[in-house]
Design a protein around this motif. Structure first.
Motif, PDB file in Angstrom:
ATOM      1  N   ARG A 193       0.820  -1.225   0.000  1.00  0.00           N
ATOM      2  CA  ARG A 193       0.000   0.000   0.000  1.00  0.00           C
ATOM      3  C   ARG A 193       0.849   1.269   0.000  1.00  0.00           C
ATOM      4  NH1 ARG A 193      -2.728   0.723   4.779  1.00  0.00           N
ATOM      5  NH2 ARG A 193      -3.778   2.466   3.811  1.00  0.00           N
ATOM      6  N   GLY A 194       2.092   1.206  -0.466  1.00  0.00           N
ATOM      7  CA  GLY A 194       2.999   2.352  -0.422  1.00  0.00           C
ATOM      8  C   GLY A 194       2.447   3.589  -1.106  1.00  0.00           C
ATOM      9  N   GLU A 195       2.009   3.449  -2.349  1.00  0.00           N
ATOM     10  CA  GLU A 195       1.479   4.603  -3.075  1.00  0.00           C
ATOM     11  C   GLU A 195       0.221   5.145  -2.404  1.00  0.00           C
ATOM     12  OE1 GLU A 195      -0.315   5.616  -7.474  1.00  0.00           O
ATOM     13  OE2 GLU A 195       1.314   4.165  -7.346  1.00  0.00           O
ATOM     14  N   GLU A 196      -0.625   4.245  -1.950  1.00  0.00           N
ATOM     15  CA  GLU A 196      -1.855   4.665  -1.274  1.00  0.00           C
ATOM     16  C   GLU A 196      -1.535   5.395   0.033  1.00  0.00           C
ATOM     17  OE1 GLU A 196      -5.706   2.564   0.873  1.00  0.00           O
ATOM     18  OE2 GLU A 196      -4.564   1.432  -0.620  1.00  0.00           O
ATOM     19  N   ARG A 197      -0.610   4.861   0.801  1.00  0.00           N
ATOM     20  CA  ARG A 197      -0.222   5.487   2.069  1.00  0.00           C
ATOM     21  C   ARG A 197       0.459   6.835   1.833  1.00  0.00           C
ATOM     22  NH1 ARG A 197      -0.877   7.458   6.618  1.00  0.00           N
ATOM     23  NH2 ARG A 197       0.778   7.279   8.139  1.00  0.00           N
TER      24      ARG A 197
END
Length: 124
Positions: free
Chosen positions: A68-72
């Protein structure tokens, strides 16, 4: 002519510290985040990134590989507006910086101005 005028003004007045950033990478992050939003909102987003230790190209790049890096990242920069697009832009810039210049802004900026401009504009 303009560079000569700038140099004279700079030599006379010195640095003006007009961009409130602690590092050159933070300036780049601010430049990406400030598109179509007030600076006050960018400051909130940068404070979130600073709190999470994400104001270095290597940490943002590594964060992209996390679950979830981009989302976070988008959640952290939400105050800057268009947070999903800007998260992708930050990840693209930091990824490019890592891949082409070993994460070094000094190496990136060592390119001649015309080539540097074309390179930066070529990053999504």
């Amino acid at each position: 002519m303009i560079p000569r005028i700038f140099r004279k003004l700079f030599d006379h007045y010195g640095p003006q510290h007009w961009w409130p950033a602690a590092t050159p990478f933070e300036v780049a992050v601010g430049a990406i985040l400030t598109q179509s939003v007030s600076w006050a909102n960018v400051e909130k987003a940068i404070a979130n990134l600073r709190r999470e230790g994400l104001l270095e190209p290597q940490t943002i790049h590594a964060f992209a590989d996390s679950s979830r890096g981009e989302e976070r990242l988008g959640e952290l920069i939400r105050p800057s507006g268009y947070f999903r697009v800007k998260a992708r832009k930050l990840l693209s810039f930091s990824g490019h910086l890592q891949a082409r210049h070993g994460g070094s802004l000094d190496r990136l900026f060592a390119a001649p101005t015309g080539a540097l401009r074309a390179e930066i504009l070529g990053i999504w």
